[in-house]
Enzyme design. Sequence first.
Site, PDB file in Angstrom:
ATOM      1  CE  LYS A  84     -16.809  68.487 -11.451  1.00  9.50           C
ATOM      2  NZ  LYS A  84     -17.235  67.123 -11.097  1.00  9.50           N
TER       3      LYS A  84
HETATM    4  O1  G3P Z   1     -16.020  64.634  -7.475  1.00 12.24           O
HETATM    5  C1  G3P Z   1     -15.450  63.711  -8.343  1.00 12.24           C
HETATM    6  C2  G3P Z   1     -16.046  62.382  -8.163  1.00 12.24           C
HETATM    7  O2  G3P Z   1     -17.354  62.337  -8.654  1.00 12.24           O
HETATM    8  C3  G3P Z   1     -15.226  61.265  -8.661  1.00 12.24           C
HETATM    9  O3  G3P Z   1     -15.300  60.317  -7.688  1.00 12.24           O
HETATM   10  O4  G3P Z   1     -15.168  58.107  -6.709  1.00 12.24           O
HETATM   11  O5  G3P Z   1     -15.430  58.372  -9.213  1.00 12.24           O
HETATM   12  O6  G3P Z   1     -13.280  58.942  -8.096  1.00 12.24           O
HETATM   13  P1  G3P Z   1     -14.762  58.842  -7.938  1.00 12.24           P
END
Ligand code: G3P
Length: 217
Positions: A84
């Site tokens: 990533k």
């Molecule tokens: O896949 C990306 C994710 O882990 C981020 O999620 O909920 O932290 O925006 P969030």
Amino acid sequence: MLIFLDTANIDQIRQAANLGIISGVTTNPTLMSREKAADYEATIKEICSIIPGPISAEVLVEEAQAMIEQARDISTWAPNIVVKIPATSAGLEATSVLARDNIKVNFTLCFSLNQALLAARAGAAYVSPFVGRLDDAGHDGMQVVKDIVDVFNHYQLPTQVIAASIRHPQHCVVAAKAGAHIATIPYDVLMKMMHHPLTDIGVARFSADWQRIKEQT
Ligand code: G3P
């Protein structure tokens, strides 16, 4: 649409693997820290051994050359590793170099069609628009996913779109309708996708009716 699990929690990954529908896993430094997974390499290697599909592990540096070096190292941890790389200028430069080396990149923290288009031109294998965080900021996250899918299809770009930052089951519905190749989903949302109260009521009623007829005969 393929289903990836968005977690670094080994128990959740094992439980979801038993369902037989998980095609890959995505992690990020926040998810790793939530599990107190201090040994980054060992944790990622364990995930790679549980799920045979693509496993995304993020670089932990910000400068292009440092990202390239770290990504090259991470890519040797297992055959199914995807690195990533964040959607910065340095990240774009690193992605171009890594793609030429046949290292699979998931261009992450993507918030616009332009960032996704540049990732595709650089040769990223995946691009991850963060739907929930776009919604949080007052934008329409799923419209960004749909725009990226439409443009990639129009120009026949091979980069796959991962709908990320999924927060609830309706995000999964809209991602599938938008044509996202993949949705990466937290474990609790995955469980909610399967659940329907009418199924529970139906199972209970079938069971009760069958019990009644058994008692009468
Ligand atoms: O896949 C990306 C994710 O882990 C981020 O999620 O909920 O932290 O925006 P969030």
